[in-house]
Design an enzyme around this catalytic site. Structure first.
Site, PDB file in Angstrom:
ATOM      1  N   ASP A  91      66.000  55.994  68.872  1.00 18.42           N
ATOM      2  CA  ASP A  91      65.575  56.691  70.083  1.00 18.42           C
ATOM      3  C   ASP A  91      66.146  58.101  70.040  1.00 18.42           C
ATOM      4  OD1 ASP A  91      65.636  57.680  72.860  1.00 18.42           O
ATOM      5  OD2 ASP A  91      64.962  55.670  73.397  1.00 18.42           O
TER       6      ASP A  91
ATOM      7  N   GLU B  21      59.288  43.563  68.144  1.00 19.33           N
ATOM      8  CA  GLU B  21      60.423  44.465  68.360  1.00 19.33           C
ATOM      9  C   GLU B  21      61.629  43.720  68.921  1.00 19.33           C
ATOM     10  OE1 GLU B  21      61.288  48.137  71.467  1.00 19.33           O
ATOM     11  OE2 GLU B  21      59.328  47.997  70.496  1.00 19.33           O
TER      12      GLU B  21
ATOM     13  N   GLU C 106      66.369  50.487  68.845  1.00 21.30           N
ATOM     14  CA  GLU C 106      66.530  51.293  70.050  1.00 21.30           C
ATOM     15  C   GLU C 106      67.964  51.293  70.557  1.00 21.30           C
ATOM     16  OE1 GLU C 106      65.221  49.126  73.971  1.00 21.30           O
ATOM     17  OE2 GLU C 106      63.847  48.522  72.364  1.00 21.30           O
TER      18      GLU C 106
ATOM     19  N   ASP D  97      57.338  43.244  72.310  1.00 23.35           N
ATOM     20  CA  ASP D  97      58.752  43.555  72.499  1.00 23.35           C
ATOM     21  C   ASP D  97      59.464  42.311  73.008  1.00 23.35           C
ATOM     22  OD1 ASP D  97      61.213  44.626  72.943  1.00 23.35           O
ATOM     23  OD2 ASP D  97      60.535  46.272  74.228  1.00 23.35           O
TER      24      ASP D  97
ATOM     25  N   HIS E 270      62.680  42.305  73.355  1.00 25.60           N
ATOM     26  CA  HIS E 270      63.723  42.899  74.199  1.00 25.60           C
ATOM     27  C   HIS E 270      65.066  42.200  74.049  1.00 25.60           C
ATOM     28  CE1 HIS E 270      64.550  45.427  77.936  1.00 25.60           C
ATOM     29  NE2 HIS E 270      63.756  46.181  77.210  1.00 25.60           N
TER      30      HIS E 270
ATOM     31  N   HIS F 115      61.561  55.014  69.298  1.00 25.52           N
ATOM     32  CA  HIS F 115      61.556  54.405  70.628  1.00 25.52           C
ATOM     33  C   HIS F 115      61.536  55.522  71.660  1.00 25.52           C
ATOM     34  CE1 HIS F 115      63.816  52.459  74.064  1.00 25.52           C
ATOM     35  NE2 HIS F 115      62.959  51.505  73.794  1.00 25.52           N
TER      36      HIS F 115
END
Length: 381
Positions: free
Chosen positions: A257, A209, A235, A183, A185, A284
């Site tokens: 998500d 991700e 996400e 991830d 992020h 997610h």
């Protein structure tokens, strides 16, 4: 059957639960939350309740349309998350009223078990590898880890090597027949993302991700074309319209998500939209048991579902964890990296209402960290 009340509960560690009650005694549960903005979403749910009390809970699609589009101003994480939790709860009521799991109402299961992954922590290679080994011993066959911490717009070779060394330690620990996902992020610039993707290719991550923040989604075609690593994102996208251009950019995995992207109803549509582009689905879910249960209902009816995130033991879950608010925790029993198909009515879980009420008395005020660079400037968390 008529809806009589919508009740919200702020529960540790950072969640918001919703109970939708009816005049026939059947209640449904949802998880409407934006992490760090739970009180804001709670206010949005209270406003939307004016459209629901006294209405038939079974008209799920009509409610979704009215709640999402009935106001002049639409979209965004707060409204979409409020609608998501309500939508989950309405599907839960529908399934309970008919005595079947939600996935039966969506066309039936396409698989018997769903692969899942869990998080690992560790700032140093040895610590990350040890945590990965622990997850393997717990029955997982795939893990996900943060690829990096604070990152500047352009980074040094040392910072790049630090990322690669941690992932290499995990890969060596788990071997080639198990998976590690990374991830980013949204913490890195497109320039640094290109460097990291190149250097990480020999380690064969399951996917990377959110290599860039959603505002820079226009960079995804170049990033996807420049690497053999599958790219995942989604996400922080809240509708099928948000996903439209991203799915065409060449990503491999869509990650809506269920507590942000309009709930079961909208995520089901996003999954079908992803299938049109040959993109896999991996919802997610670093959240609680209701969000996980809702995600699994979509997974079990989506042919392109790849793997499901679970927050069991994640570093956010201080004080409470996924299983703490369930009467029967066996529904999320992990074996050989998979979770069995839920067979209970509705979302397939029974919430421990006493535990929820006790937690709601304590409440929470969780906020995400704000990070700064060494020079004092803001950087992505």
């Amino acid at each position: 059957m008529k809806i009589t009340a919508l009740r919200t509960y702020l529960v540790e560690p950072r969640w918001l639960f919703l109970k939708v009650e009816t005049d026939e005694g059947i209640s449904g549960w949802g998880e409407p939350v934006v992490e760090g903005r739970a009180e804001t979403v709670r206010a949005a749910v209270a406003e939307l309740a004016d459209q629901l009390v006294g209405q038939d809970p079974g008209r799920i699609e009509d409610h979704w349309q009215v709640l999402s589009k009935g106001g002049f101003y639409r979209g965004g994480p707060v409204l979409a998350s409020a609608v998501a939790g309500i939508d989950q709860a309405l599907w839960d009521i529908k399934g309970k009223a008919l005595g079947v799991p939600v996935h039966e109402l969506l066309g039936g299961a396409v698989r018997d078990r769903m692969r899942v992954y869990s998080w690992i922590a560790g700032d140093e290679p040895t610590a990350a590898a040890e945590h990965a080994a622990k997850r393997m011993a717990e029955g997982f066959t795939a893990v996900k880890m943060n690829a990096c911490g604070r990152m500047r717009a352009l980074e040094s070779p040392a910072a790049v090597h630090e990322v690669v060394d941690r992932v290499a330690a995990v890969r060596e620990q788990i071997g080639p027949d198990r998976d590690v996902a990374l991830d980013f992020h949204g913490r890195v610039s497109p320039a640094v993302a290109r460097v990291l993707l190149r250097e990480l290719e020999p380690l064969h991550p399951l996917f990377v991700e959110e290599p860039v923040v959603p505002e820079l989604s226009g960079e995804l075609p170049r990033l996807c074309a420049g690497t053999t690593i599958p790219i995942a994102t989604g996400e922080r996208l809240y509708s099928r319209w948000d996903f439209r251009d991203v799915l065409a950019a060449g990503i491999a995995v869509a990650q809506p998500d269920l507590s942000h992207a309009g709930g079961i109803s909208e995520t089901r549509r996003i999954a079908a939209q992803a299938e049109l582009h040959g993109v896999s689905l991996a919802p997610h879910c670093p959240l609680g048991p209701i969000a996980l249960a809702a995600s699994l209902q979509v997974d079990f009816t989506s042919p392109n579902a790849l793997i499901q995130e679970t927050s069991l033991g994640i570093h956010y879950n201080q004080g409470s964890d996924v299983l703490d608010y369930l009467v029967d925790t066996a529904v999320f029993g992990y074996a050989d990296g998979h979770v069995p198909r839920p067979t209970g009515p509705g979302l397939g879980i029974e919430i421990d209402e006493q535990a929820v009420a006790a937690a709601a008395e304590r409440g929470h005020r969780w906020r995400n960290p704000v990070w700064r660079n060494p020079d004092g400037s803001f950087t992505e968390w």
